[in-house]
Design a protein around this motif. Structure first.
Motif, PDB file in Angstrom:
ATOM      1  N   ALA A 215      -6.432  -5.622   4.782  1.00  0.00           N
ATOM      2  CA  ALA A 215      -6.309  -4.586   3.759  1.00  0.00           C
ATOM      3  C   ALA A 215      -7.657  -4.017   3.346  1.00  0.00           C
ATOM      4  CB  ALA A 215      -5.577  -5.148   2.544  1.00  0.00           C
ATOM      5  N   LEU A 216      -8.697  -4.862   3.298  1.00  0.00           N
ATOM      6  CA  LEU A 216     -10.012  -4.363   2.923  1.00  0.00           C
ATOM      7  C   LEU A 216     -10.547  -3.399   3.973  1.00  0.00           C
ATOM      8  CD1 LEU A 216     -12.562  -4.275   1.210  1.00  0.00           C
ATOM      9  CD2 LEU A 216     -13.294  -6.414   2.294  1.00  0.00           C
ATOM     10  N   SER A 217     -10.394  -3.748   5.234  1.00  0.00           N
ATOM     11  CA  SER A 217     -10.851  -2.857   6.303  1.00  0.00           C
ATOM     12  C   SER A 217     -10.099  -1.534   6.257  1.00  0.00           C
ATOM     13  CB  SER A 217     -10.660  -3.525   7.671  1.00  0.00           C
ATOM     14  OG  SER A 217     -11.423  -4.705   7.767  1.00  0.00           O
ATOM     15  N   GLU A 218      -8.783  -1.609   6.067  1.00  0.00           N
ATOM     16  CA  GLU A 218      -7.990  -0.380   5.929  1.00  0.00           C
ATOM     17  C   GLU A 218      -8.531   0.494   4.807  1.00  0.00           C
ATOM     18  OE1 GLU A 218      -3.495  -1.886   7.198  1.00  0.00           O
ATOM     19  OE2 GLU A 218      -3.877  -1.115   5.185  1.00  0.00           O
ATOM     20  N   THR A 219      -8.755  -0.130   3.666  1.00  0.00           N
ATOM     21  CA  THR A 219      -9.175   0.612   2.484  1.00  0.00           C
ATOM     22  C   THR A 219     -10.526   1.283   2.701  1.00  0.00           C
ATOM     23  OG1 THR A 219      -7.938  -0.882   1.044  1.00  0.00           O
ATOM     24  CG2 THR A 219      -9.705   0.398   0.031  1.00  0.00           C
ATOM     25  N   LEU A 220     -11.470   0.556   3.265  1.00  0.00           N
ATOM     26  CA  LEU A 220     -12.795   1.126   3.494  1.00  0.00           C
ATOM     27  C   LEU A 220     -12.743   2.267   4.500  1.00  0.00           C
ATOM     28  CD1 LEU A 220     -14.907  -2.158   3.559  1.00  0.00           C
ATOM     29  CD2 LEU A 220     -14.789  -0.455   1.715  1.00  0.00           C
TER      30      LEU A 220
ATOM     31  N   TYR B  33      -0.115   2.577  -0.591  1.00  0.00           N
ATOM     32  CA  TYR B  33      -0.031   1.793   0.637  1.00  0.00           C
ATOM     33  C   TYR B  33      -0.909   0.548   0.604  1.00  0.00           C
ATOM     34  CZ  TYR B  33       3.036   4.898   3.188  1.00  0.00           C
ATOM     35  OH  TYR B  33       4.145   5.609   3.604  1.00  0.00           O
ATOM     36  N   GLN B  34      -2.194   0.724   0.305  1.00  0.00           N
ATOM     37  CA  GLN B  34      -3.068  -0.443   0.272  1.00  0.00           C
ATOM     38  C   GLN B  34      -2.891  -1.227  -1.037  1.00  0.00           C
ATOM     39  OE1 GLN B  34      -4.339   2.562   1.856  1.00  0.00           O
ATOM     40  NE2 GLN B  34      -3.740   1.377   3.671  1.00  0.00           N
ATOM     41  N   GLY B  35      -2.756  -0.521  -2.156  1.00  0.00           N
ATOM     42  CA  GLY B  35      -2.570  -1.198  -3.434  1.00  0.00           C
ATOM     43  C   GLY B  35      -1.188  -1.800  -3.592  1.00  0.00           C
TER      44      GLY B  35
ATOM     45  N   GLY C  36      -0.961  -5.019  -1.463  1.00  0.00           N
ATOM     46  CA  GLY C  36      -1.338  -5.862  -2.590  1.00  0.00           C
ATOM     47  C   GLY C  36      -2.836  -5.909  -2.840  1.00  0.00           C
ATOM     48  N   PHE C  37      -3.562  -4.887  -2.379  1.00  0.00           N
ATOM     49  CA  PHE C  37      -5.008  -4.868  -2.554  1.00  0.00           C
ATOM     50  C   PHE C  37      -5.368  -4.581  -4.012  1.00  0.00           C
ATOM     51  CE2 PHE C  37      -9.299  -3.032  -2.095  1.00  0.00           C
ATOM     52  CZ  PHE C  37      -9.902  -4.047  -1.369  1.00  0.00           C
ATOM     53  N   ASP C  38      -6.488  -5.140  -4.447  1.00  0.00           N
ATOM     54  CA  ASP C  38      -6.943  -5.063  -5.839  1.00  0.00           C
ATOM     55  C   ASP C  38      -7.085  -3.605  -6.292  1.00  0.00           C
ATOM     56  OD1 ASP C  38      -8.428  -5.143  -8.251  1.00  0.00           O
ATOM     57  OD2 ASP C  38      -9.392  -7.008  -7.658  1.00  0.00           O
ATOM     58  N   ARG C  39      -6.282  -3.209  -7.283  1.00  0.00           N
ATOM     59  CA  ARG C  39      -6.313  -1.832  -7.757  1.00  0.00           C
ATOM     60  C   ARG C  39      -7.607  -1.494  -8.486  1.00  0.00           C
ATOM     61  NH1 ARG C  39      -1.062  -3.195  -7.003  1.00  0.00           N
ATOM     62  NH2 ARG C  39       0.558  -1.590  -6.934  1.00  0.00           N
TER      63      ARG C  39
ATOM     64  N   ARG D 261       7.602  -1.637  -2.130  1.00  0.00           N
ATOM     65  CA  ARG D 261       6.389  -1.788  -2.938  1.00  0.00           C
ATOM     66  C   ARG D 261       5.579  -0.491  -2.961  1.00  0.00           C
ATOM     67  NH1 ARG D 261       6.292  -6.645  -0.013  1.00  0.00           N
ATOM     68  NH2 ARG D 261       4.507  -5.955   1.265  1.00  0.00           N
ATOM     69  N   VAL D 262       5.521   0.185  -1.831  1.00  0.00           N
ATOM     70  CA  VAL D 262       4.816   1.469  -1.771  1.00  0.00           C
ATOM     71  C   VAL D 262       5.481   2.467  -2.710  1.00  0.00           C
ATOM     72  CG1 VAL D 262       4.252   3.433  -0.296  1.00  0.00           C
ATOM     73  CG2 VAL D 262       3.946   1.111   0.560  1.00  0.00           C
ATOM     74  N   ARG D 263       6.807   2.534  -2.646  1.00  0.00           N
ATOM     75  CA  ARG D 263       7.534   3.459  -3.523  1.00  0.00           C
ATOM     76  C   ARG D 263       7.295   3.126  -4.992  1.00  0.00           C
ATOM     77  NH1 ARG D 263      14.076   3.856  -4.458  1.00  0.00           N
ATOM     78  NH2 ARG D 263      14.100   5.967  -5.389  1.00  0.00           N
ATOM     79  N   ALA D 264       7.306   1.848  -5.331  1.00  0.00           N
ATOM     80  CA  ALA D 264       7.080   1.440  -6.721  1.00  0.00           C
ATOM     81  C   ALA D 264       5.675   1.821  -7.179  1.00  0.00           C
ATOM     82  CB  ALA D 264       7.298  -0.056  -6.864  1.00  0.00           C
ATOM     83  N   ALA D 265       4.694   1.703  -6.283  1.00  0.00           N
ATOM     84  CA  ALA D 265       3.327   2.079  -6.634  1.00  0.00           C
ATOM     85  C   ALA D 265       3.210   3.579  -6.858  1.00  0.00           C
ATOM     86  CB  ALA D 265       2.362   1.624  -5.542  1.00  0.00           C
ATOM     87  N   TYR D 266       3.919   4.369  -6.064  1.00  0.00           N
ATOM     88  CA  TYR D 266       3.950   5.814  -6.313  1.00  0.00           C
ATOM     89  C   TYR D 266       4.559   6.101  -7.691  1.00  0.00           C
ATOM     90  CZ  TYR D 266       2.545   7.813  -1.792  1.00  0.00           C
ATOM     91  OH  TYR D 266       1.837   8.232  -0.684  1.00  0.00           O
ATOM     92  N   ALA D 267       5.606   5.397  -8.036  1.00  0.00           N
ATOM     93  CA  ALA D 267       6.236   5.600  -9.344  1.00  0.00           C
ATOM     94  C   ALA D 267       5.265   5.277 -10.476  1.00  0.00           C
ATOM     95  CB  ALA D 267       7.491   4.742  -9.461  1.00  0.00           C
TER      96      ALA D 267
END
Length: 213
Positions: A70-75, A111-113, A117-120, A172-178
């Motif tokens: 997830a960290l690599s994705e985020t960066l 997606y990442q958050g 579950g990456f640190d928001r 989880r992605v949908r919930a984060a968008y909400a």
């Protein structure tokens, strides 16, 4: 820097983003949205994330195909976004053009958050470093249950690395968008993506009319 570009442009253009989980149908409406804006006289830059520049498109290929944490994705996402902002988005806004972007930072929080579950808090710091106070003027969020989105994806294309994730991931992605929508109701418009295409477009058009666009 993006912030100085934004601050020095008294008549910067509008920034519109289109968001949603894979299979929500957002990309099928981007062309119509761009045409709608151009027909009203706006100069429009249509672009996407990850992507939008040669460097960012190369990073997109890595993100969609190569396994990574997830960290690599985020960066990689924020590196692509930085180049995209500097090379395309900020100059277009400074020229007074309307930018329509298929995904932006909300997608990273989703997606990442949400999904990974990456640190928001870290996502928020990266957001500040990469684009400061610059935010979309309007975000159209195509909301669709994960099960329905999965059925649409299966009928449309072979899945990439993200699209291969299970239903819990996309829930989880949908919930984060909400969550993002609830936190910024002044810029988000929730689009019910469950009905047929014409009914979805009516919601998009109504959001533009409401803003006098």
């Amino acid at each position: 820097m993006i912030r100085s570009i934004e601050g020095g442009a008294p008549q910067r253009g509008r920034f519109i983003t289109v968001e949603g989980i894979d299979g929500a149908g957002k990309s099928t409406h981007v062309d119509a949205l761009v045409e709608r804006l151009r027909s009203a006289g706006a100069g429009v830059l249509a672009t996407r994330e990850p992507g939008g520049t040669p460097l960012a498109e190369s990073l997109r290929e890595l993100l969609l195909e190569r396994p990574m944490d997830a960290l690599s994705e985020t960066l990689l996402v924020f590196a692509a976004r930085r180049d995209h902002l500097q090379q395309q988005i900020a100059p277009a806004l400074a020229r007074g053009e309307t930018v329509v972007c298929d995904r932006f930072t909300d997608a990273t929080f989703a997606y990442q958050g949400g999904g990974r579950g990456f640190d928001r808090a870290i996502l928020g710091q990266l957001e500040q470093w990469v684009h400061g106070e610059l935010q979309p003027d309007l975000t159209l969020w195509f909301d669709l249950p994960a099960e329905m989105a999965a059925a649409r994806r299966a009928a449309a294309r072979s899945p990439d690395r993200f699209e291969q994730q299970d239903l819990d991931f996309f829930a989880r992605v949908r919930a984060a968008y909400a969550e993002r929508c609830a936190a910024a109701p002044q810029r988000f418009v929730r689009i019910d993506a469950t009905p047929e295409r014409a009914a979805v477009w009516q919601q998009i058009d109504a959001a533009l009319v409401q803003r006098g666009w």
